[in-house]
Design an enzyme around this catalytic site. Structure first.
Site, short mmCIF file in Angstrom:
data_model
loop_
_atom_site.label_atom_id
_atom_site.label_comp_id
_atom_site.label_asym_id
_atom_site.label_seq_id
_atom_site.Cartn_x
_atom_site.Cartn_y
_atom_site.Cartn_z
N HIS A 1 0.87 -1.18 0.00
CA HIS A 1 0.00 0.00 0.00
C HIS A 1 0.91 1.24 0.00
O HIS A 1 1.38 1.67 1.04
CB HIS A 1 -0.90 -0.04 1.25
CG HIS A 1 -1.85 1.11 1.38
ND1 HIS A 1 -3.22 0.95 1.27
CD2 HIS A 1 -1.65 2.42 1.61
CE1 HIS A 1 -3.81 2.13 1.43
NE2 HIS A 1 -2.87 3.04 1.65
N CYS B 1 -3.67 10.55 4.55
CA CYS B 1 -3.76 10.04 5.90
C CYS B 1 -4.19 11.21 6.77
O CYS B 1 -3.72 12.33 6.55
CB CYS B 1 -2.41 9.49 6.35
SG CYS B 1 -2.44 8.78 8.00
ZN ZN Z 1 -3.48 4.93 1.78
#
Ligand code: ZN
Length: 306
Positions: free
Chosen positions: A210, A243
């Protein structure tokens, strides 16, 4: 030159990782249309939403409506992100609408505390319970270890620590472990090392990469992971995502860029790039701003045109 795999799996995470990081909340009907489009591009895995507390992430407060509203083809695995036992309880009310759950924690204590207000150890203990409940419900579990390649607060994160956490999650019943470069700190040599060591440490476990493209190294990291035997990737159409902490931790790698590069190298994904670009144009229109995806701007390579 190491041989690359003939085909890889891609999980599209834009509807969750992307939509939760937009400043505004995308209307539910737009989300449903975009997800329905993505599920018809040949993508076999899609993370569609998250059962987080609506007061914490209002952008995904329509998780139930989205799950109920999408039109899921037979061959698509739908996943939802689950922060804790309470979130799983809510999701299980719609058990027939999804196949996989994603659970997550950060390898570094400071990032974990800033993200979910708990130490990594406390998160691990909680997730072991969540994974057990999910297994009992017949769900496939992907456990995502954020900050696997470095922490924006602590700097280096020891690989031994990351692998120990991965082994505990696998032992708890997660057949898939994802290594998250949450804030784009990974470099290709490090990625090669992490996936080589992870394959040794986690036999029989599906290893997923990821990557975020925060510093433009996302696709170089993909190639390094491929060369180290990784066959499973996560990405986000339009290069959406980021994020919540810290600010500025932008975009996952764009699914269009990932698919384009893989196809050019002869690695199959099952995805129709033109259809995927349609979805990326659609989300660009919904958001009303330019997106980070390169292939969305340049279009696919046309070798016939010369
Ligand atoms: Zn991510």
């Amino acid at each position: 030159m190491t041989a690359l795999p003939a085909a890889v799996r891609i999980r599209e995470v834009g509807p969750r990782d992307g939509f939760q990081n937009e400043p505004e909340t995308i209307p539910t009907e737009d989300k449903i249309r975009l997800i329905d489009g993505l599920m018809r591009t040949g993508l076999r895995r899609i993370e569609v939403t998250s059962f987080v507390r609506p007061d914490v992430i209002p952008q995904l407060s329509d998780a139930d409506q989205v799950l109920r509203g999408i039109d899921i083809p037979e061959d698509v695995e739908v996943s939802v992100l689950i922060p804790n036992a309470r979130g799983l309880e809510r999701a299980l009310l719609l058990r027939d609408r999804f196949d996989d759950i994603g659970v997550f924690l950060s390898a570094s204590d400071t990032h974990n505390r800033k993200n979910v207000n708990r130490s990594t150890d406390e998160s691990l203990a909680g997730l072991e319970q969540v994974i057990a409940t999910a297994n009992a419900a017949g769900l496939h579990v992907e456990a995502v270890i954020a900050t696997s390649f470095g922490c924006p607060y602590e700097g280096e994160v020891a690989l031994d620590r990351v692998l120990e956490i991965a082994q505990r999650l696998a032992a708890a019943g997660a057949p898939e472990i994802a290594f998250g470069d949450t804030t784009g700190m990974a470099n290709p040599l490090q990625v090669r090392d992490v996936f080589t060591r992870a394959r040794e440490a986690l036999p029989g476990v599906e290893l997923t990469a990821h990557f975020h493209n925060t510093r433009g190294q996302g696709l170089a990291n993909v190639l390094a992971a491929l060369e180290a035997g990784c066959e499973s990737f996560e990405s986000s159409f339009g290069e959406l995502g980021g994020c919540p902490v810290p600010a500025g931790a932008t975009g996952n790698i764009a699914t269009e860029d990932l698919v384009s590069m893989l196809h050019e190298m002869g690695v199959q994904t099952g995805v129709d790039l033109d259809q995927l670009l349609e979805c990326a144009r659609d989300v660009r229109e919904v958001l009303g701003r330019p997106l980070g995806s390169h292939t969305l701007v340049a279009g696919p390579i046309d070798w016939q045109r010369g």
